[in-house]
Design an enzyme around this catalytic site. Structure first.
Site, PDB file in Angstrom:
ATOM      1  N   CYS A 266      20.930  58.823  14.329  1.00 51.59           N
ATOM      2  CA  CYS A 266      22.270  58.552  14.888  1.00 51.59           C
ATOM      3  C   CYS A 266      23.270  58.132  13.811  1.00 51.59           C
ATOM      4  O   CYS A 266      24.475  58.328  13.973  1.00 51.59           O
ATOM      5  CB  CYS A 266      22.225  57.408  15.897  1.00 51.59           C
ATOM      6  SG  CYS A 266      21.010  57.528  17.169  1.00 51.59           S
TER       7      CYS A 266
ATOM      8  N   HIS B 237      20.541  60.469  24.545  1.00 54.30           N
ATOM      9  CA  HIS B 237      20.960  61.576  23.674  1.00 54.30           C
ATOM     10  C   HIS B 237      19.693  62.325  23.268  1.00 54.30           C
ATOM     11  O   HIS B 237      18.655  61.702  23.029  1.00 54.30           O
ATOM     12  CB  HIS B 237      21.615  61.074  22.385  1.00 54.30           C
ATOM     13  CG  HIS B 237      23.049  60.679  22.506  1.00 54.30           C
ATOM     14  ND1 HIS B 237      23.570  59.577  21.848  1.00 54.30           N
ATOM     15  CD2 HIS B 237      24.088  61.236  23.173  1.00 54.30           C
ATOM     16  CE1 HIS B 237      24.862  59.483  22.116  1.00 54.30           C
ATOM     17  NE2 HIS B 237      25.201  60.470  22.927  1.00 54.30           N
TER      18      HIS B 237
HETATM   19  N1  ARG Z   1      25.859  52.805  21.465  1.00 56.36           N
HETATM   20  C1  ARG Z   1      25.952  54.213  21.191  1.00 56.36           C
HETATM   21  C2  ARG Z   1      26.087  54.987  22.494  1.00 56.36           C
HETATM   22  O1  ARG Z   1      25.513  54.588  23.481  1.00 56.36           O
HETATM   23  C3  ARG Z   1      24.784  54.653  20.383  1.00 56.36           C
HETATM   24  C4  ARG Z   1      24.874  56.083  19.931  1.00 56.36           C
HETATM   25  C5  ARG Z   1      23.640  56.562  19.231  1.00 56.36           C
HETATM   26  N2  ARG Z   1      23.805  57.862  18.741  1.00 56.36           N
HETATM   27  C6  ARG Z   1      22.922  58.873  18.844  1.00 56.36           C
HETATM   28  N3  ARG Z   1      23.195  59.992  18.226  1.00 56.36           N
HETATM   29  N4  ARG Z   1      21.860  58.789  19.577  1.00 56.36           N
HETATM   30  O2  ARG Z   1      26.757  55.974  22.564  1.00 56.36           O
END
Ligand code: ARG
Length: 273
Positions: A262, A167
């Site tokens: 996150c 992300h």
């Molecule tokens: N386990 C989640 C995923 O892989 C973690 C999300 C983390 N969120 C972020 N905004 N980076 O989607």
């Protein structure tokens, strides 16, 4: 100006599946009581500086705690573009987010079913209201077009090339005043040049080790930057720009590939005072 953050109660958080490299070998390994404690400490640190709305947990959806992925709130409007998650393991979160935002009186915007989009995790406004979109890992060829239907300010696409930084908010963090943190190795050459062109000397490169500590996954409130862990080098660099780092240890959430940023979704404009 004060921004409101949305967080989600951590009771349902766990690692039950693998959808990013951080989750490998972590299934069943989250210490729940410790995760709740870390979340609460972080919540308390943030609450000293801003208002926070807390969404209830939904144990069937362990990644719901990462509210950055609920959607993208439109600046100055009570409207949110809801996420269309790439992985089935998270797709059930959309209905929960919709219900919660509608209860608060927000208008929820749905993207076409063929568009993949994971909200503010992959879409970050900078101090000049430009929107930076992460591309390649949790988005698809329709994302840019679909988002541009709802955003009046310029949008730039940044290609993400390292699956560990899946992300945009894991490797890029625009800051008030026009600077930004970024992890160079997680972007392709064209994206690195674009960032250099727009942020100039305000572009602060993280070392690979700082990237792995999730130093880019930061929340900035009133010149205080909250992150999982920091280095002395980064503290000094940010101090020169007038920022102060506060660590918020979130190791249990790192097992799912997430940390400070996150766990929050900002409903307001970026702080500039
Ligand atoms: N386990 C989640 C995923 O892989 C973690 C999300 C983390 N969120 C972020 N905004 N980076 O989607």
């Amino acid at each position: 100006m004060n921004q409101t953050l949305v967080m989600c109660s951590p009771e349902g958080f766990a690692v039950n599946y693998e959808i990013n490299p951080w989750m490998k070998q972590q299934i069943g390994h989250v210490a729940s009581a410790l995760a709740i404690h870390q979340w609460q400490m972080f919540f308390d640190q943030l609450s000293a500086l801003t208002a926070i709305s807390v969404m209830p947990a939904s144990p069937a959806w362990p990644d719901l705690v990462f509210t950055a992925n609920a959607g993208l709130p439109l600046p100055g409007e009570k409207k949110i573009i809801l996420s269309n998650f790439r992985h089935p393991q998270r797709q059930g979160e959309t209905a929960i987010n919709r219900a919660w935002f509608e209860t608060l009186g927000w208008e929820c915007i749905d993207l076409p079913a063929t568009t993949v989009f994971e909200g503010a995790g992959d879409a970050l406004f900078d101090a000049e209201d430009r929107l930076w979109l992460g591309a390649g890992l949790r988005s698809n060829e329709n994302t840019m077009h679909s988002i541009s239907q709802h955003i009046a300010t310029p949008i730039h696409r940044l290609a993400l090339i390292d699956p560990r930084f899946y992300h945009l908010d894991t490797c890029f963090c625009p800051l008030p005043g026009g600077s930004a943190l970024y992890l160079p190795e997680s972007f392709d050459d064209a994206s690195r040049s674009l960032l250099a062109r727009y942020f100039g000397s305000g572009l602060i490169a993280l070392t690979p080790a700082e990237g792995e500590m999730f130093c880019a996954n930061a929340v900035c409130l009133k010149q205080v930057i909250f992150m999982n862990q920091a280095t002395q080098r980064l503290r000094e660099e940010l101090d020169r720009l007038g920022f102060m780092i506060q660590e918020a240890p979130l190791a249990e959430f790192m097992k799912a590939g997430g940390s400070a940023k996150c766990l929050t979704l900002s409903l307001g404009k970026m702080e500039c005072d």
